[in-house]
Write a protein that holds these residues in place. Structure first.
Motif, PDB file in Angstrom:
ATOM      1  N   MET A  46      31.126  25.748  71.458  1.00 18.04           N
ATOM      2  CA  MET A  46      30.061  25.155  70.668  1.00 18.04           C
ATOM      3  C   MET A  46      30.275  23.850  69.992  1.00 18.04           C
ATOM      4  N   THR A  47      29.380  22.719  69.735  1.00 22.98           N
ATOM      5  CA  THR A  47      29.843  21.681  69.299  1.00 22.98           C
ATOM      6  C   THR A  47      28.951  21.319  67.994  1.00 22.98           C
ATOM      7  N   VAL A  48      29.084  20.232  67.404  1.00 22.16           N
ATOM      8  CA  VAL A  48      28.288  20.089  66.394  1.00 22.16           C
ATOM      9  C   VAL A  48      26.741  19.619  66.694  1.00 22.16           C
ATOM     10  N   SER A  49      26.698  19.063  67.777  1.00 25.37           N
ATOM     11  CA  SER A  49      25.443  18.843  68.256  1.00 25.37           C
ATOM     12  C   SER A  49      24.748  20.137  68.526  1.00 25.37           C
ATOM     13  N   ASP A  50      25.383  21.172  69.125  1.00 24.82           N
ATOM     14  CA  ASP A  50      24.705  22.668  69.286  1.00 24.82           C
ATOM     15  C   ASP A  50      24.337  22.860  67.922  1.00 24.82           C
ATOM     16  N   ILE A  51      25.223  22.979  67.096  1.00 21.27           N
ATOM     17  CA  ILE A  51      24.763  23.462  65.744  1.00 21.27           C
ATOM     18  C   ILE A  51      23.620  22.743  65.088  1.00 21.27           C
ATOM     19  N   ALA A  52      23.535  21.457  65.242  1.00 22.26           N
ATOM     20  CA  ALA A  52      22.547  20.501  64.542  1.00 22.26           C
ATOM     21  C   ALA A  52      21.192  21.054  65.259  1.00 22.26           C
ATOM     22  N   ARG A  53      21.430  21.154  66.552  1.00 23.05           N
ATOM     23  CA  ARG A  53      20.124  21.220  67.417  1.00 23.05           C
ATOM     24  C   ARG A  53      19.542  22.685  66.882  1.00 23.05           C
ATOM     25  N   ALA A  54      20.454  23.472  66.940  1.00 31.02           N
ATOM     26  CA  ALA A  54      19.847  24.971  66.607  1.00 31.02           C
ATOM     27  C   ALA A  54      19.605  25.219  65.332  1.00 31.02           C
ATOM     28  N   ALA A  55      20.031  24.568  64.346  1.00 27.90           N
ATOM     29  CA  ALA A  55      19.467  24.549  62.956  1.00 27.90           C
ATOM     30  C   ALA A  55      18.415  23.378  62.693  1.00 27.90           C
ATOM     31  N   GLY A  56      17.906  22.776  63.639  1.00 25.43           N
ATOM     32  CA  GLY A  56      16.827  21.953  63.307  1.00 25.43           C
ATOM     33  C   GLY A  56      17.235  20.622  62.583  1.00 25.43           C
ATOM     34  N   ILE A  57      18.273  20.306  62.407  1.00 23.73           N
ATOM     35  CA  ILE A  57      18.712  19.010  61.737  1.00 23.73           C
ATOM     36  C   ILE A  57      19.283  17.978  62.712  1.00 23.73           C
ATOM     37  N   ASN A  58      19.508  16.866  62.169  1.00 23.03           N
ATOM     38  CA  ASN A  58      20.337  15.910  62.865  1.00 23.03           C
ATOM     39  C   ASN A  58      21.846  15.833  62.550  1.00 23.03           C
ATOM     40  N   ARG A  59      22.479  15.028  63.320  1.00 21.10           N
ATOM     41  CA  ARG A  59      24.121  15.289  63.114  1.00 21.10           C
ATOM     42  C   ARG A  59      24.429  14.526  61.764  1.00 21.10           C
ATOM     43  N   GLY A  60      23.814  13.680  61.330  1.00 22.49           N
ATOM     44  CA  GLY A  60      23.884  13.026  60.138  1.00 22.49           C
ATOM     45  C   GLY A  60      24.134  14.008  59.082  1.00 22.49           C
ATOM     46  N   THR A  61      22.898  14.833  59.167  1.00 21.96           N
ATOM     47  CA  THR A  61      22.753  15.784  57.979  1.00 21.96           C
ATOM     48  C   THR A  61      23.977  16.805  58.145  1.00 21.96           C
ATOM     49  N   PHE A  62      24.393  17.228  59.151  1.00 22.76           N
ATOM     50  CA  PHE A  62      25.366  18.051  59.276  1.00 22.76           C
ATOM     51  C   PHE A  62      26.588  17.266  58.735  1.00 22.76           C
ATOM     52  N   TYR A  63      26.895  16.128  58.963  1.00 28.98           N
ATOM     53  CA  TYR A  63      28.157  15.617  58.476  1.00 28.98           C
ATOM     54  C   TYR A  63      28.052  15.423  56.792  1.00 28.98           C
ATOM     55  N   MET A  64      26.784  15.524  56.109  1.00 31.45           N
ATOM     56  CA  MET A  64      26.772  15.329  54.887  1.00 31.45           C
ATOM     57  C   MET A  64      27.477  16.640  54.059  1.00 31.45           C
ATOM     58  N   HIS A  65      27.570  17.608  54.840  1.00 29.86           N
ATOM     59  CA  HIS A  65      27.787  18.892  54.382  1.00 29.86           C
ATOM     60  C   HIS A  65      29.290  19.472  54.863  1.00 29.86           C
ATOM     61  N   TYR A  66      29.624  18.926  56.137  1.00 32.36           N
ATOM     62  CA  TYR A  66      30.829  19.447  56.625  1.00 32.36           C
ATOM     63  C   TYR A  66      31.646  18.273  57.474  1.00 32.36           C
ATOM     64  N   VAL A  67      32.787  18.579  57.716  1.00 28.70           N
ATOM     65  CA  VAL A  67      33.678  17.543  58.276  1.00 28.70           C
ATOM     66  C   VAL A  67      33.358  17.722  59.945  1.00 28.70           C
ATOM     67  N   ASP A  68      33.687  19.148  60.132  1.00 28.03           N
ATOM     68  CA  ASP A  68      33.407  19.525  61.695  1.00 28.03           C
ATOM     69  C   ASP A  68      33.158  20.827  61.766  1.00 28.03           C
ATOM     70  N   LYS A  69      33.135  21.531  62.890  1.00 24.74           N
ATOM     71  CA  LYS A  69      32.773  22.977  63.021  1.00 24.74           C
ATOM     72  C   LYS A  69      34.023  23.549  62.397  1.00 24.74           C
ATOM     73  N   PHE A  70      35.234  23.243  62.456  1.00 19.20           N
ATOM     74  CA  PHE A  70      36.229  24.087  61.830  1.00 19.20           C
ATOM     75  C   PHE A  70      36.155  24.071  60.302  1.00 19.20           C
ATOM     76  N   ASP A  71      35.542  22.924  59.809  1.00 20.79           N
ATOM     77  CA  ASP A  71      35.497  22.900  58.257  1.00 20.79           C
ATOM     78  C   ASP A  71      34.444  23.553  57.843  1.00 20.79           C
TER      79      ASP A  71
END
Length: 206
Positions: A32-57
């Motif tokens: 899985m990638t950050v893009s996968d997570i963002a897409r499944a969550a219905g958010i953009n990558r920038g929003t993801f990175y506001m909360h987490y560094v990467d998928k490991f974090d």
């Protein structure tokens, strides 16, 4: 550590956790990638990175949050602030009260999809070890609030070995419950844990 958002957005984090849980089961953590997570969550990558560094974090923070919740449930529910007088019959087993264990089990059952995913259906033992640490903390918290000095031996077994035997038994029961899909009720598992306290291993299969 992940960059701190100006204000904790629990709805967004819940969406990310849900997406992560689904993707771990359907795609696997490694692919899985950050893009996968963002897409499944219905958010953009920038929003993801506001909360987490990467998928490991993300995975680590989810585990940390879960352990914090379990610690709060198990430790606080035992009401350690109320002083008690230690009885000669007390043992490390007395730290595990059915009330607190039941609440922790219900927490796991309510969020079974996540526990199943993060443990890889019970095959990844890292969460298991974390759970054992929580149980050990519970025992130590209880011991500190007893009036007498902690025992160094329990039925002829050194205290550190006695603690390992006890927490391993409880953790193993809970872990098997997760691997089996949390089919039994928390009350049924509590009963098994209670019976395990007073049943010698050699007597279980007889």
């Amino acid at each position: 550590m992940a960059p701190a958002a100006s204000k904790r957005n629990t709805k967004t984090e819940a969406k990310i956790k849900s997406a992560f849980t689904t993707l771990v089961k359907t795609k696997g953590f490694e692919t899985m990638t950050v893009s996968d997570i963002a897409r499944a969550a219905g958010i953009n990558r920038g929003t993801f990175y506001m909360h987490y560094v990467d998928k490991f974090d993300l995975r680590q923070q989810l585990i940390d949050d879960t352990i914090d919740d379990l610690t709060r449930i198990l430790v606080e529910q035992t009401n350690p602030s109320r002083p008690t007088t230690r009885r000669a019959s007390e043992s490390v087993c007395d730290a595990f009260q059915s009330r607190s264990i039941a609440k922790a089990l219900q927490y796991m059952k309510d969020d079974y999809a996540f526990f199943d995913a993060i443990s890889q259906s019970g095959n990844d033992m890292s969460l298991y070890e974390h759970f054992k640490d929580v149980l050990k903390r519970l025992i130590m918290t209880q011991a500190k609030h007893r009036s007498a000095a902690p025992q160094t031996m329990y039925n002829g077994i050194p205290a550190d070995y006695a603690m390992e035997i006890l927490v391993s038994a409880v953790a193993a029961i809970v872990w098997l419950w997760i691997r089996r899909g949390c089919k039994e009720s928390p009350e049924e598992i509590c009963l098994i844990i209670e019976r395990n306290k007073t049943t010698a291993p050699a007597d279980i299969l007889w």
